[in-house]
Design an enzyme around this catalytic site. Structure first.
Site, PDB file in Angstrom:
ATOM      1  N   TYR A 144       0.859  -1.191   0.000  1.00  0.00           N
ATOM      2  CA  TYR A 144       0.000   0.000   0.000  1.00  0.00           C
ATOM      3  C   TYR A 144       0.888   1.232   0.000  1.00  0.00           C
ATOM      4  O   TYR A 144       1.862   1.317   0.757  1.00  0.00           O
ATOM      5  CB  TYR A 144      -0.913   0.031   1.234  1.00  0.00           C
ATOM      6  CG  TYR A 144      -1.790   1.274   1.287  1.00  0.00           C
ATOM      7  CD1 TYR A 144      -2.830   1.453   0.370  1.00  0.00           C
ATOM      8  CD2 TYR A 144      -1.570   2.277   2.233  1.00  0.00           C
ATOM      9  CE1 TYR A 144      -3.623   2.593   0.409  1.00  0.00           C
ATOM     10  CE2 TYR A 144      -2.366   3.418   2.284  1.00  0.00           C
ATOM     11  CZ  TYR A 144      -3.388   3.571   1.369  1.00  0.00           C
ATOM     12  OH  TYR A 144      -4.175   4.701   1.405  1.00  0.00           O
ATOM     13  N   ASP A 239       9.195   2.646   0.225  1.00  0.00           N
ATOM     14  CA  ASP A 239       8.119   3.353   0.913  1.00  0.00           C
ATOM     15  C   ASP A 239       8.191   2.954   2.384  1.00  0.00           C
ATOM     16  O   ASP A 239       7.737   1.881   2.775  1.00  0.00           O
ATOM     17  CB  ASP A 239       6.765   2.996   0.288  1.00  0.00           C
ATOM     18  CG  ASP A 239       5.630   3.777   0.939  1.00  0.00           C
ATOM     19  OD1 ASP A 239       5.894   4.508   1.919  1.00  0.00           O
ATOM     20  OD2 ASP A 239       4.481   3.645   0.466  1.00  0.00           O
ATOM     21  N   LYS A 267       4.018   9.115   9.025  1.00  0.00           N
ATOM     22  CA  LYS A 267       3.670   8.504  10.307  1.00  0.00           C
ATOM     23  C   LYS A 267       4.628   8.913  11.451  1.00  0.00           C
ATOM     24  O   LYS A 267       4.475  10.001  11.981  1.00  0.00           O
ATOM     25  CB  LYS A 267       3.515   6.994  10.142  1.00  0.00           C
ATOM     26  CG  LYS A 267       2.342   6.707   9.181  1.00  0.00           C
ATOM     27  CD  LYS A 267       1.835   5.292   9.122  1.00  0.00           C
ATOM     28  CE  LYS A 267       0.560   5.230   8.274  1.00  0.00           C
ATOM     29  NZ  LYS A 267       0.640   4.445   7.065  1.00  0.00           N
TER      30      LYS A 267
HETATM   31  C1  LIG Z   1       0.189   4.976   5.654  1.00  0.00           C
HETATM   32  C2  LIG Z   1       0.974   4.686   4.433  1.00  0.00           C
HETATM   33  C3  LIG Z   1       0.907   5.509   3.291  1.00  0.00           C
HETATM   34  C4  LIG Z   1      -0.050   6.647   3.178  1.00  0.00           C
HETATM   35  O1  LIG Z   1       0.197   7.638   4.115  1.00  0.00           O
HETATM   36  P1  LIG Z   1      -0.992   8.680   4.454  1.00  0.00           P
HETATM   37  O2  LIG Z   1      -0.349   9.608   5.426  1.00  0.00           O
HETATM   38  O3  LIG Z   1      -2.113   7.863   5.004  1.00  0.00           O
HETATM   39  O4  LIG Z   1      -1.354   9.336   3.173  1.00  0.00           O
HETATM   40  C5  LIG Z   1       1.750   5.226   2.238  1.00  0.00           C
HETATM   41  N1  LIG Z   1       2.606   4.199   2.282  1.00  0.00           N
HETATM   42  C6  LIG Z   1       2.690   3.390   3.353  1.00  0.00           C
HETATM   43  C7  LIG Z   1       3.686   2.279   3.348  1.00  0.00           C
HETATM   44  C8  LIG Z   1       1.867   3.596   4.452  1.00  0.00           C
HETATM   45  O5  LIG Z   1       1.946   2.765   5.497  1.00  0.00           O
END
Ligand SMILES: *Cc1c(COP(=O)(O)O)cnc(C)c1O
Length: 424
Positions: A144, A239, A267
Site C-alpha cells: 500500500y 516506501d 507517520k
Molecule cells: C500509511 C501509508 C501511506 C499513506 O500515508 P498517508 O499519510 O495515510 O497518506 C503510504 N505508504 C505506506 C507504506 C503507508 O503505510
C-alpha cells in the site's frame, strides 16, 4: 459495555459524510458493528464518548510510537502553536528536522517535506518519472502506498502484466502504466524486469510490507529487486511511511544493508501530526522545483506545528533505547502467546508491528496466499476484545502496534484475550 453515544454519533455522521467516516477502514465494515468514537487518549489508552476505557493497539495506525499525548511532544506542539499555526514560509523547524532525518539516512542528501504519506509517494513517483524519462512503475500486490492514481492498481489477468485500476475514477491509461507483481516470487520478479525493465521509471516497495498483513520478505528477494533496478536503470523507492523510524532510528531497508534511490516517510516522523517526506541523493532531488523541472508544492508543507511534533518525537527515539524496549515488549508478547495460543492462531511480529493470522500453518508472505476465511475469523475476535476493553484495528488485514507507553501487563492481557477469543 454501553456504547450508545458512539452509535448515535455514527448515525449522525452517516448523514454527513460518505460511510460516516473520513477514511474507509474506520467504518468498521469488515468487523461489523459501529465505530467507537474516541473522546480522549493518553499513553496506551483512550476513553470513548460513552466513558468506556480501552487499551489502544491501533495507535493511529503507526505514528504514535511514544503513545498518545506524550508530554514532551504535546508541550512542543503547544509551544510551537503559540508562535503561529502556519507561516507558508521558511522556518527553523524544517531545517532542524531535515538535518535530523537525513543524518539517519547516510546515503541521502536532500529531503522535501509534504503533509502526508500519500503526497510523499505521489511526488517520489513523479520525480522518478521526471529523472528517468520513463513512464511505467512497478509495485507489488498487497503493498500500500497511499491513494494516488498510479498506485490504486491491482494485477491484471495473466502473470506480471500491466495493472487495472482498483478504484473507479482511475483512467485505464494511468493504471496501465503500473506493473503489478506478487511478493515472494523471484521468478516472476525476473520475468517482470526482462519484459518491462527498459520502460520502468521505478519500482516501489514497502521494504517491510505492513498494510495487507505483515508480509515480511526475505532479504535475498529485496536484494535481487535492488540489483534488477540498478541493471535496468529504474529507481528503487522504499516506501517507509510505516517502517521508517519504527524498528530503528532510520530506514528499515538501511537496517538490512540494502540501499534505495528514494525513500518516502510519514507517520512516526510527524509524531501524530500530518507530515510526510521524501529523501534522496542531491543529484536526484535537485530535479524537484524550484531547482529542477519536476513540480511539487504545498501550502501547509513544512508546517511549524507538525514539525515540532516530529522533532520532539525523534528526539525521544534518537538514543535507540525506545527500540530496545519495544523489542523486549514484543518478545514478551511472543512468549505469552506461545504459552497460551492455539492451533488456529498464528502471528508475525517485526519489532513493534504485529499481525494476527487466524489460521493453521505458516503465516503468508504474499497477498494471494492470505485465506479469506482467516480474515473472517478476525471479526468475532475483534468484537470480543472490544468488550474486554482492548482495541485492535478494525480489519483482519491490518497490523497492530506496540508503543513505549504499553506495559508488559497490557501485552499479557492482550495475549490471553486473543488466545481466549480464538478458541485457545
Ligand atoms: C500509511 C501509508 C501511506 C499513506 O500515508 P498517508 O499519510 O495515510 O497518506 C503510504 N505508504 C505506506 C507504506 C503507508 O503505510
Amino acid at each position: 459495555m454501553q456504547r450508545s453515544t458512539s452509535a448515535n454519533l455514527f448515525a449522525r455522521a452517516r448523514e454527513l459524510m460518505p460511510g460516516g467516516v473520513s477514511s474507509p477502514v474506520r467504518a468498521f465494515g469488515s468487523v461489523g458493528g459501529h465505530p467507537i468514537y474516541y473522546k480522549q487518549a493518553q499513553g496506551s489508552s483512550f476513553e470513548d464518548e460513552d466513558g468506556n476505557v480501552y487499551v489502544d493497539f491501533c495507535m493511529s495506525w503507526g505514528p504514535l510510537i511514544l503513545g498518545h499525548a506524550f508530554p514532551a511532544v504535546v508541550e512542543a506542539v503547544r509551544e510551537a502553536a503559540g508562535r503561529g499555526l502556519s507561516y507558508g514560509a521558511c522556518c527553523r523547524a524544517e531545517v532542524e528536522l531535515a538535518e535530523r532525518i537525513l543524518a539517519a539516512f547516510p546515503d541521502k542528501q536532500r529531503l522535501r517535506f509534504v503533509s502526508s504519506g500519500t503526497e510523499a509517494v505521489m511526488t517520489a513517483i513523479r520525480l522518478a518519472r521526471g529523472v528517468t524519462g520513463r513512464p511505467a512503475i512497478l509495485k507489488f500486490a498487497g503493498g500500500y502506498h497511499g491513494h494516488s492514481d498510479s498506485l490504486l492498481v491491482k494485477a491484471g489477468s495473466g502473470l506480471a502484466t500491466f495493472g487495472t485500476s482498483s478504484s473507479l475514477g482511475v483512467p485505464q491509461e494511468i493504471a496501465s502504466q503500473t506493473v503489478v507483481c506478487p511478493f515472494d516470487d523471484l521468478e516472476q520478479l525476473e520475468q517482470v524486469f526482462a519484459q518491462h525493465g527498459p520502460r520502468l521509471a521505478a519500482a516501489i516497495v514497502e521494504p517491510l510490507p505492513a498494510n495487507n498483513g505483515l508480509l515480511e520478505q526475505s532479504p535475498a528477494w529485496l536484494q535481487r529487486l535492488r540489483e534488477l533496478c540498478s541493471a535496468s536503470g529504474a529507481l528503487l523507492i522504499f516506501d517507509e511511511v510505516i517502517s521508517g523510524f519504527r524498528s530503528r532510528f532510520g530506514g528499515y531497508g538501511d537496517g538490512l544493508g540494502i540501499p534505495c534511490d528514494l525513500v518516502t516517510l510519514g507517520k512516526v516522523i510527524g509524531g501524530g501530526m500530518p507530515v510526510g517526506a521524501l529523501a534522496g541523493s542531491a543529484a536526484i532531488m535537485k530535479q524537484l522545483a524550484p531547482e529542477g523541472g519536476v513540480y511539487q508544492a504545498g501550502t501547509l508543507s513544512g508546517n511549524p506545528v507538525s514539525l515540532a511534533a516530529g522533532l520532539a518525537t525523534l528526539g525521544q527515539l534518537a538514543d535507540g533505547a525506545a527500540y530496545a524496549g519495544l523489542e523486549e515488549l514484543g518478545a514478551h508478547f511472543d512468549a505469552q502467546l506461545h504459552a497460551v495460543g492455539g492451533k488456529q492462531l498464528q502471528w508475525r511480529r517485526c519489532g513493534s508491528i504485529i499481525w494476527l493470522y487466524l489460521d493453521q500453518g505458516p503465516v503468508p508472505r504474499r497477498a494471494d496466499a492470505i485465506d479469506a476465511a482467516a480474515i473472517e475469523r478476525f471479526a468475532p475476535l475483534h468484537a470480543t476484545l472490544l468488550e474486554q476493553g482492548i482495541y485492535l484495528p478494525p480489519s483482519g488485514y491490518e497490523v497492530f502496534f506496540l508503543s513505549t507507553a504499553h506495559s508488559p501487563a497490557q501485552v499479557e492481557s492482550l495475549a490471553l484475550a486473543v488466545a481466549g477469543a480464538s478458541g485457545g
